[in-house]
Design a protein around this motif. Structure first.
Motif, PDB file in Angstrom:
ATOM      1  N   GLY B 371       0.877  -1.164   0.001  1.00 51.34           N
ATOM      2  CA  GLY B 371      -0.037   0.126  -0.021  1.00 51.34           C
ATOM      3  C   GLY B 371       0.755   1.427   0.200  1.00 51.34           C
ATOM      4  N   PHE B 372       1.995   1.276   0.734  1.00 43.15           N
ATOM      5  CA  PHE B 372       2.968   2.445   0.882  1.00 43.15           C
ATOM      6  C   PHE B 372       3.292   2.754  -0.818  1.00 43.15           C
ATOM      7  N   PHE B 373       3.939   1.668  -1.338  1.00 39.27           N
ATOM      8  CA  PHE B 373       4.276   1.687  -2.556  1.00 39.27           C
ATOM      9  C   PHE B 373       3.511   2.504  -3.416  1.00 39.27           C
ATOM     10  N   PHE B 374       2.139   2.068  -3.581  1.00 39.35           N
ATOM     11  CA  PHE B 374       1.383   2.749  -4.498  1.00 39.35           C
ATOM     12  C   PHE B 374       1.047   4.282  -3.918  1.00 39.35           C
ATOM     13  N   ILE B 375       0.668   4.596  -2.811  1.00 46.06           N
ATOM     14  CA  ILE B 375       0.284   5.667  -2.255  1.00 46.06           C
ATOM     15  C   ILE B 375       1.440   6.767  -2.086  1.00 46.06           C
ATOM     16  N   PHE B 376       2.751   6.232  -1.838  1.00 46.18           N
ATOM     17  CA  PHE B 376       3.649   7.224  -1.905  1.00 46.18           C
ATOM     18  C   PHE B 376       4.222   7.675  -3.165  1.00 46.18           C
ATOM     19  N   VAL B 377       4.378   6.541  -4.135  1.00 46.71           N
ATOM     20  CA  VAL B 377       4.642   7.011  -5.499  1.00 46.71           C
ATOM     21  C   VAL B 377       3.764   7.924  -5.990  1.00 46.71           C
ATOM     22  N   LEU B 378       2.778   7.798  -5.817  1.00 47.24           N
ATOM     23  CA  LEU B 378       1.729   8.670  -6.408  1.00 47.24           C
ATOM     24  C   LEU B 378       1.692  10.090  -6.018  1.00 47.24           C
ATOM     25  N   GLY B 379       1.973  10.085  -4.522  1.00 40.24           N
ATOM     26  CA  GLY B 379       2.284  11.320  -3.912  1.00 40.24           C
ATOM     27  C   GLY B 379       3.459  12.013  -4.264  1.00 40.24           C
ATOM     28  N   GLY B 380       4.628  11.141  -4.506  1.00 42.85           N
ATOM     29  CA  GLY B 380       5.958  11.721  -5.038  1.00 42.85           C
ATOM     30  C   GLY B 380       5.854  12.220  -6.786  1.00 42.85           C
ATOM     31  N   LEU B 381       4.929  11.631  -7.291  1.00 45.42           N
ATOM     32  CA  LEU B 381       4.583  12.123  -8.565  1.00 45.42           C
ATOM     33  C   LEU B 381       4.112  13.580  -8.768  1.00 45.42           C
ATOM     34  N   THR B 382       2.990  13.533  -7.606  1.00 49.10           N
ATOM     35  CA  THR B 382       2.263  15.007  -7.881  1.00 49.10           C
ATOM     36  C   THR B 382       3.203  15.928  -7.142  1.00 49.10           C
ATOM     37  N   GLY B 383       4.372  15.668  -6.289  1.00 50.33           N
ATOM     38  CA  GLY B 383       5.330  16.405  -5.795  1.00 50.33           C
ATOM     39  C   GLY B 383       6.036  16.839  -6.896  1.00 50.33           C
ATOM     40  N   VAL B 384       6.390  16.081  -7.778  1.00 50.33           N
ATOM     41  CA  VAL B 384       7.400  16.584  -8.841  1.00 50.33           C
ATOM     42  C   VAL B 384       6.482  17.436  -9.804  1.00 50.33           C
ATOM     43  N   MET B 385       5.106  17.136 -10.077  1.00 51.61           N
ATOM     44  CA  MET B 385       4.487  18.119 -10.599  1.00 51.61           C
ATOM     45  C   MET B 385       4.500  19.729 -10.091  1.00 51.61           C
ATOM     46  N   VAL B 386       4.310  19.563  -8.920  1.00 51.71           N
ATOM     47  CA  VAL B 386       4.073  20.900  -8.138  1.00 51.71           C
ATOM     48  C   VAL B 386       5.480  21.522  -7.900  1.00 51.71           C
ATOM     49  N   ALA B 387       6.686  20.704  -8.140  1.00 46.77           N
ATOM     50  CA  ALA B 387       8.027  21.327  -8.216  1.00 46.77           C
ATOM     51  C   ALA B 387       8.408  22.215  -9.426  1.00 46.77           C
TER      52      ALA B 387
END
Lengths: 316, 849, 125
Positions: B371-387
């Motif tokens: 569950g961590f993999f899915f949720i954290f990677v998704l969150g990390g990707l939106t993080g790259v977006m807002v970077a």
């Protein structure tokens, strides 16, 4: 829910996904690239996780560790991120390019309303209003952004990004309206009690319509002396509110010149109708915008409400 | 043959039992509630942090449920603006300060000594003190509701809104004092853990053989050392601006609201990595166990953690992309925000590689890792977006960010936390979790979470700002329906959390009894009986591999038999072994404190200080602070064993004696290292002050402002001579003591104290000559703070000199046990060095510009 | 020269320390320089400010490259002694590799941060 979202689409009066100008379009384009790219990477990574986790160990392809770490952990992100950085920086540069002779609109944030001022330009006199603004389609606009109290933020999603309104500082936001329409802007930096009810209406129209509006709004008005104006001044409303053509010249609250022509009251809290105007006047918005400023100790008597309302409705 | 082994085995078993008996007598907590209040053992305190953290999680979650009810549809009146803003503020504050950091600190405090082969953390009383500060700080913050003054300026408390003019009540003061009080726990915890990891590992556990979790905690602790002080400074400045009218953030007299934002986010960005890294450490620990093979890329993960730690300090302005500064300045932070994803990818790919090359099994903890993999990677990707700056200009301060932050925090912290709870439940309780029930918990939370927060990406893009107690129907039907869906799903999530708590509770009470190493893990904590004894190890084992329990089949037998260093507790004192930093060679015997009232009493004096301060009774607050100083004096006086010999035998039973110095006689004592790390914290605080000075200078039209110039050279020149003289005297004191000269270094100490007092006098006279009150301009306020900081350090140095003088008189310090002198000298020289910077800012720089 | 020393923890992180110092320098230069109008003064190749920023970047990359080289050398030393089985060589390999790749990471962070320097006018809002 998904169907509803697909049907409703991304359109909206305050939607970044419904760009109505070149700046918002550039950003929306960036968003779709990011969206599909992220989806692709998510599928790739989760695919690898599931493969690694659930494929039977004997049927799994052998994995060379160091190349995998270097390829996936270093090379892939370095390439993708560098490309994105260049793309994003380029868009940032393009959308902040200053224009040759932009239309200046000064917007100053107050708790919890917007002071809007069009400086005199050519043969057009200065125009001061509140909680609404109009801009001509196709003309580059430069918003001059300030605040008198706390940090607010000025944002019209259909047209572009946001910029903070910081006391002691003047910021600039450059947008161009690409097509006519009625949009919504909203404060997007927490600024206290009624931060949520600090919106404004932004109308983009053809250059000719805009000029006509501007002329009509800044034309000097003769305001008739009457019971309404007398009640207004007796109750000291003029100490906070300015109405051009009268003795009311307070600056603590929004200017009320030509109030009747405005689409909303209370910084987009409610639409401007006969009923809502009276509702607001009865307790100066205590029920409609509880945290707002202004006299709240006593309700106004019904005949005073009626007198002032009638007076304000005449301010066209 | 068999009788010989039996005869050899029987005395060994009796011996082990006798050792265990001794150890239990020395290490167990006292019985009853007195035992609970005086406990300092890391197992007890670590668990306390975790339980209290989870309690705050539930409280913060309830606040969020009310918020979601209010936002379920447009223009609702479930909560009015005032109440919503308080709930919103406390939700964020609770989650960030009272749950996320303390809960992982608890995990670290419980696990690290066990994993690295130590009996306890090096500063047991400081760990307990940290806990009390955390608990009292949280209670102090929530007590604001009782006074009708709950803070309502957001967890980030932007000025001028949180200043005296726009928030005249006590709300922000409760926040500033309460949160800073609770933050003490993070700082003390980090000093404790850094020294533990660097200096108290098992013999042979060289730095490249340390469990990965220890690397994660080490880097996190250093991030706390450098990342928390900017907020501590910013909070102190805001509080003295509110209480005493100083000027730092208000524009009228030379301050800047943006200064607060910089100081806050200088802390705020590393804070989220401080929250994430220990959880990633849990992932790195669990994956090899459930993949049944050692981690792939140990070295790569270590360098990735270090890289993340450094790069994360270059991100902070990405929270401020909309403030209107030039695009190039913003782009530095955009680039760093993207770069930080690189070491993150290294870790993700190392985890995938480990699973791929192993034989993974889906046990309860592993489900949460997926569950961590899915949720954290998704969150990390939106993080790259807002970077990316232009995109952030649209979604900044909207629900898109709310979605992003919950994906990375819940994905990156909470899921690994739950995995860790299920994983270490058998260790803490001796009972196994239930697979079926935990599967239900997982799905409830996973589905509830995604359905709650995924729609928020869209509502944000459709124009819904954050921190808004309501929204207009004008935003469109989609926004209304998506919010309703989020609210409905949040109930599923809430039920899932409650189910999690019930599941863990039931398993703790009624779960299947666990075998000693039920997951067949590799790290040392599983080499002890479960639940663990208060002393962890009968004897400190020697370790030669990264995965000790896998590499050494006989290790468990050796641990049970008490084969190792410092066996038992023959001297009736709690002891653990100190080893060298890189190679892990035995170096010193560290004697640790047993149960004590001091941590609780010290924390209580601080409660009085803060309570008097917020009530506006400043003199009583000062008197209470004298009480704090007295408690600290008593605390340090009773550190270690003043009468212990300079050397002790740390060797295994039956082997040649291994004589090692005790900590007072060791050059690398915990006292020394603790001071070194503390000075890094102090330097970070001072560095933030220097930053504030230059930041306000940059925005000022004239510096110094008219009428604020310091004209004389006499006092500063004289002061610096006195200060340098004092350092020289201290150096002499250390040398005289080291050479066992008559009188030790006491006379030199007295001379140093005299010179330091003289220096203090010059500072006071300087301020008198300056003449302007601190409230007159930011320049004046900065001057007072710079000089005040120096003065505070001078006073502390004086107290320390008196302390060492007395200790030397009593014979507790001598040529062999030099620690006290060396530690005071370190602080003293630091104080002198800092003033060399201070004098540049106060006297030289204004004359140059 | 054996500085920075790959066998010390401080040496291992030296590349990142250079990146951190570079970051502070370029951010401070941008703040001070835009305030003082340096971008309007031209120098060969562009504005004075841009030139200073690029120069700092080059200096930083040289120093980071040096740290990477020290790390690589340390790693090689440990690799060559792989057969010895001694802990000190195992540690040398570890510290050297960490120093080497960490310094490369610092270099990448520096290059990424420098991309906007060549793309943008330093003081345009």
């Amino acid at each position: 829910m998904l169907a509803l979202t697909l049907v409703a689409g991304c359109t909206g009066r305050q939607s970044a996904l419904d760009p109505r100008g070149p700046v918002a379009e550039a950003i929306a384009g960036l968003w779709w690239v990011l969206f599909w790219g992220a989806l692709g990477i998510l599928v790739l990574v989760m695919g690898a996780v599931f493969y690694a986790m659930f494929r039977h160990p004997d049927r799994r392809a052998p994995l060379p560790h160091i190349p995998f770490l270097i390829g996936g952990g270093l090379v892939l992100p370095i390439v993708v991120l560098t490309v994105l950085l260049i793309y994003g920086t380029q868009i940032g540069r393009l959308i902040t390019q200053p224009a040759e002779d932009p239309l200046l609109i000064e917007v100053t944030g107050h708790q919890w309303w917007w002071e809007v001022r069009y400086p005199a330009r050519g043969d057009m006199p200065e125009l001061v209003t509140a909680n609404e603004l109009r801009l001509p389609v196709g003309t580059p606009v430069e918003f001059v952004i300030r605040s008198v109290d706390v940090v607010h933020s000025f944002w019209i999603p259909n047209l572009g990004g946001k910029v903070d309104m910081i006391p002691g500082r003047t910021n600039t936001l450059r947008v161009t309206a690409g097509e006519a329409g009625r949009f919504r802007g909203q404060c997007s930096e927490f600024c206290g009690a009624e931060h949520s009810r600090m919106g404004f209406v932004a109308i983009a129209e053809s250059a000719a319509e805009f000029d006509a509006w501007r002329r009509a709004r800044s034309a000097t008005t003769t305001v008739t002396e009457g019971p309404g104006l007398r009640t207004f001044m007796d109750r000291r409303c003029g100490e906070c509110h300015t109405i051009a053509g009268t003795a009311a010249n307070g600056t603590g609250g929004p200017v009320l010149t030509k109030l009747a022509a405005r689409p909303t009251l209370g910084a987009s809290t409610i639409p401007n109708t006969a009923e809502t105007l009276r509702l607001w006047l009865a307790d100066h918005g205590r029920q409609l915008k509880p945290g707002g400023l202004g006299p709240r100790q006593r309700d106004l008597e019904p005949d005073a409400v009626e007198a002032i309302a009638a007076f304000l409705e005449d301010l066209q | 043959m068999s009788s010989a082994t039996t005869n050899a085995a029987a005395p060994a078993k009796e011996l082990a039992t006798a050792l265990r008996h001794d150890l239990a007598r020395v290490w167990d907590n006292e019985p009853g509630w007195i035992g609970q209040l005086t406990a300092v053992n890391h197992t007890t305190i670590g668990l306390r942090f975790v339980f209290t953290g989870i309690a705050f999680l539930l409280i913060g979650g309830m606040l969020a449920m009310f918020m979601r009810l209010q936002l379920a549809w447009s223009d609702q009146t479930v909560l009015d603006a005032a109440l919503y803003n308080q709930f919103m503020t406390l939700h964020g504050t609770t989650m960030m300060f009272l749950f996320a950091v303390p809960v992982m600190e608890g995990f670290a405090l419980y696990l690290i000594p066990k994993m690295i082969g130590a009996r306890d953390a090096p500063y047991p009383r400081m760990g307990a003190f940290g806990y009390w500060c955390y608990l009292f700080g949280g209670v102090f913050l929530y007590s604001s509701f009782l006074f009708g003054a709950a803070p309502d300026g957001g967890w980030f408390m932007y000025t001028p809104l949180s200043g005296a003019e726009y928030s005249p009540g006590l709300g922000p003061d409760f926040w500033l004092l309460g949160v800073t009080f609770a933050e003490i726990a993070a700082v003390t915890g980090s000093i404790d853990l850094i020294v533990a990891i660097l200096k108290t590992r098992a013999p042979g556990m060289a730095i490249q053989r340390m469990p990965l979790f220890a690397w994660y905690v080490l880097i996190t602790a250093f991030m706390i050392v450098f990342g928390f002080p900017p907020l501590i400074l910013g909070s102190v400045l805001l509080e003295i601006e509110r209480a005493f009218g100083f000027v730092f953030y208000s524009v009228a007299l030379g301050g800047s609201p943006l200064l607060w934002q910089h100081l806050f986010w200088l802390f705020g960005h590393p804070e989220v990595y401080i929250i994430f890294l220990p959880a990633a450490g849990v992932v790195s620990t669990l994956i090899p166990v459930f993949a049944r093979r050692p981690i792939v890329g140990y070295t790569w993960i270590v360098l990735a953690i270090i890289g993340t730690g450094f790069l994360s300090f270059g991100l902070w302005v990405h929270h401020m992309f909309a403030i209107g500064i030039p695009l190039l300045a913003l782009s530095f932070f955009s680039a760093a925000s993207m770069a930080v994803a690189i070491p993150m990818s290294v870790q993700v790919f190392a985890w995938i590689a480990t699973l791929w090359s192993g034989k993974p099994q889906l046990r309860p903890p592993m489900r949460f890792i997926l569950g961590f993999f899915f949720i954290f990677v998704l969150g990390g990707l939106t993080g790259v977006m807002v970077a990316l700056v232009p995109f952030d200009w649209q979604v900044h301060d909207t629900h898109f960010i709310v979605a992003h932050l919950h994906y990375v925090v819940i994905g990156g912290l909470l899921f690994p936390l739950m995995a860790g709870v299920y994983y270490w439940l058998p260790h803490v309780s001796g009972r196994m979790p239930n697979d079926g029930f935990s599967r239900m918990v997982f799905w409830l939370i996973f589905i509830g979470f995604n359905l709650t927060f995924l729609p928020m990406h869209l509502t944000g893009l459709l124009g819904m700002p954050r921190r808004a107690y309501t929204y207009s129907a004008d935003l469109g039907a989609a926004v209304q329906w998506l919010n309703l869906a989020s609210t409905a799903a949040s109930f599923v999530l809430a039920v899932g959390f409650v189910a999690f708590c019930i599941d863990v509770f039931l398993a703790w009470r009624h779960g299947r009894t666990a075998t000693p190493n039920p997951w067949n893990a590799a790290t040392l904590e599983w080499g002890m009986p479960v639940p663990p004894p208060s002393y962890n190890f009968i004897a400190i084992p020697a370790v030669a591999d990264r995965d000790p329990l896998w590499a050494n089949a006989g290790l468990r037998r050796d641990l049970e038999a008490g084969v190792g260093f410092l066996p038992g507790a023959a001297r009736d004192v709690r002891e653990t072994l100190g080893t060298t930093l890189r190679a892990g060679k035995p170096e010193q015997v560290i004697q640790l404190s047993g149960s004590s009232w001091i941590p609780l009493l010290t924390a209580i004096t601080l409660v009085f200080v803060l309570a008097f301060f917020i009530a506006g009774w400043y003199w009583p607050a000062g008197i209470a602070f004298v009480g704090t100083v007295a408690a600290l004096w008593r605390w340090i006086w009773t550190t270690g064993d003043g009468d212990s010999p300079a050397q002790l035998d740390a060797g295994p039973l039956g082997a040649q004696p291994l004589l090692l110095p005790t900590q007072a006689a060791s050059a690398d004592s915990p006292g020394w290292w603790g001071m070194v790390i503390y000075l890094l914290v102090d330097a970070s605080l001072y560095g933030s002050l220097v930053f504030a000075y230059f930041y306000l200078w940059l925005a000022a039209p004239a510096w110094p402002p008219p009428g604020h110039a310091l004209t004389t050279w006499a006092w500063p020149a004289f002061g610096i001579v006195l200060l340098l003289g004092g350092s020289a005297a201290i150096g002499r004191a250390v040398r005289r003591n080291a050479r066992a000269l008559p009188g030790g270094g006491r006379s030199a100490l007295a001379v140093a104290a005299l010179l330091m007092s003289g220096f203090l006098a010059t500072q006071v006279l300087n301020l008198v000559e300056y003449g302007q009150p601190p409230q007159s301009h930011a320049y004046a306020s900065l001057l007072y703070v710079l000089i005040g900081y120096q003065g505070l350090h001078a006073l502390i140095a004086l107290v320390m000199a008196a302390f060492v003088w007395l200790r030397s008189r009593r014979g507790m310090v001598d040529a062999v046990r030099q620690r006290d002198y060396r530690v005071v000298a370190l602080f003293w020289h630091y104080t002198t060095a800092v003033w060399l910077i201070g004098i540049l800012l106060v006297h030289l720089f204004p004359r140059l510009v | 020269m054996a500085f920075p020393n790959y066998q010390r923890l401080v040496g291992v992180i030296s590349g990142m320390i250079v990146w951190a110092m570079w970051f502070v320098v370029v951010y401070a230069l941008t703040g001070i320089g835009c305030n003082a109008g340096w971008n309007e003064r031209t120098a060969p190749g562009g504005g004075l400010l841009s030139l200073l920023l690029l120069l700092s970047t080059v200096v930083a990359l040289v120093l980071i490259g040096w740290c990477a080289w020290r790390g690589y050398a340390g790693w090689r030393q440990g690799e060559d002694a792989r057969g010895s089985g001694r802990e000190v060589h195992q540690r040398g390999r570890f510290m050297g590799l960490v120093m080497f790749v960490l310094s490369l990471l610092a270099g990448i962070g520096t290059v990424m941060g420098a991309i906007p320097i060549v793309m943008l006018d330093p003081c345009a809002a």
